[in-house]
Design a protein around this motif. Structure first.
Motif, short mmCIF file in Angstrom:
data_model
loop_
_atom_site.label_atom_id
_atom_site.label_comp_id
_atom_site.label_asym_id
_atom_site.label_seq_id
_atom_site.Cartn_x
_atom_site.Cartn_y
_atom_site.Cartn_z
N UNK A 36 -6.70 -10.71 8.52
CA UNK A 36 -6.00 -11.80 9.20
C UNK A 36 -4.53 -11.43 9.42
N UNK A 37 -3.92 -10.84 8.41
CA UNK A 37 -2.52 -10.46 8.49
C UNK A 37 -2.28 -9.44 9.61
N UNK A 38 -3.18 -8.47 9.73
CA UNK A 38 -3.02 -7.47 10.79
C UNK A 38 -3.29 -8.06 12.17
N UNK A 39 -4.14 -9.08 12.23
CA UNK A 39 -4.40 -9.76 13.50
C UNK A 39 -3.17 -10.56 13.93
N UNK B 58 10.99 -10.21 11.98
CA UNK B 58 9.70 -10.50 11.33
C UNK B 58 8.72 -9.35 11.56
N UNK B 59 8.60 -8.92 12.80
CA UNK B 59 7.64 -7.87 13.14
C UNK B 59 8.00 -6.56 12.44
N UNK C 52 5.73 -4.82 9.66
CA UNK C 52 5.29 -3.44 9.85
C UNK C 52 5.60 -2.59 8.62
N UNK C 53 6.77 -2.79 8.03
CA UNK C 53 7.15 -2.07 6.82
C UNK C 53 6.19 -2.39 5.67
N UNK C 54 5.88 -3.67 5.51
CA UNK C 54 4.97 -4.08 4.44
C UNK C 54 3.56 -3.55 4.67
N UNK C 55 3.08 -3.63 5.90
CA UNK C 55 1.74 -3.11 6.21
C UNK C 55 1.68 -1.60 5.96
N UNK D 180 1.37 -1.04 2.31
CA UNK D 180 0.01 -1.36 1.84
C UNK D 180 -0.95 -0.23 2.18
N UNK D 181 -0.94 0.23 3.43
CA UNK D 181 -1.88 1.27 3.84
C UNK D 181 -1.59 2.59 3.14
N UNK D 182 -0.34 2.83 2.81
CA UNK D 182 0.02 4.06 2.09
C UNK D 182 -0.55 4.05 0.67
N UNK D 183 -0.65 2.86 0.08
CA UNK D 183 -1.14 2.77 -1.30
C UNK D 183 -2.65 2.59 -1.43
N UNK D 184 -3.31 2.24 -0.33
CA UNK D 184 -4.78 2.02 -0.41
C UNK D 184 -5.48 3.34 -0.69
#
Length: 114
Positions: A13-16, A99-100, A104-107, A110-114
């Motif tokens: 949802x967050x990425x959408x 905001x964007x 983007x920084x937060x996403x 997240x993807x770096x740590x997955x």
């Protein structure tokens, strides 16, 4: 298992939401040849983050999942790059895309740590 599923659905949802916000951001770019190129690039990368994350959640193997997450990471980074270009070109201010950019920084984190 439920926590992983809940996390995955929330991140989808967050990425959408991020994709929609990037589309709206891109629509505010100038209607010049250069503006149209950047509009296309940021729209592609910004919407690709969520599309690839969704595909990662439906992957058939661990390697496919890792590959898709890697693409998410790359696309989030590219989207930030285009936002930096937009600010440096004085098309929008840092405040207008705050905001964007922060999302983007937060996403990306997240993807770096997955």
């Amino acid at each position: 298992m439920y926590d992983k599923l809940k996390f995955a659905k929330e991140l989808e949802k967050r990425t959408r939401v991020f994709a929609v916000r990037i589309i709206r951001l891109s629509s505010r770019l100038p209607n010049t040849p250069e503006g149209r190129v950047i509009r296309s690039q940021i729209t592609k990368s910004g919407t690709s983050v969520g599309a690839n994350y969704r595909e990662a959640n439906r992957s058939r193997s661990k390697s496919d999942f890792k590959n898709r997450i890697s693409i998410c990471e790359s696309e989030a980074s590219e989207t930030q790059y285009w936002m930096e270009i937009i600010v440096e070109a004085n098309w929008l201010t840092q405040e207008q895309i705050e905001w964007e950019y922060n999302e983007g920084t937060e996403l990306l984190a997240i993807f770096t740590t997955i």
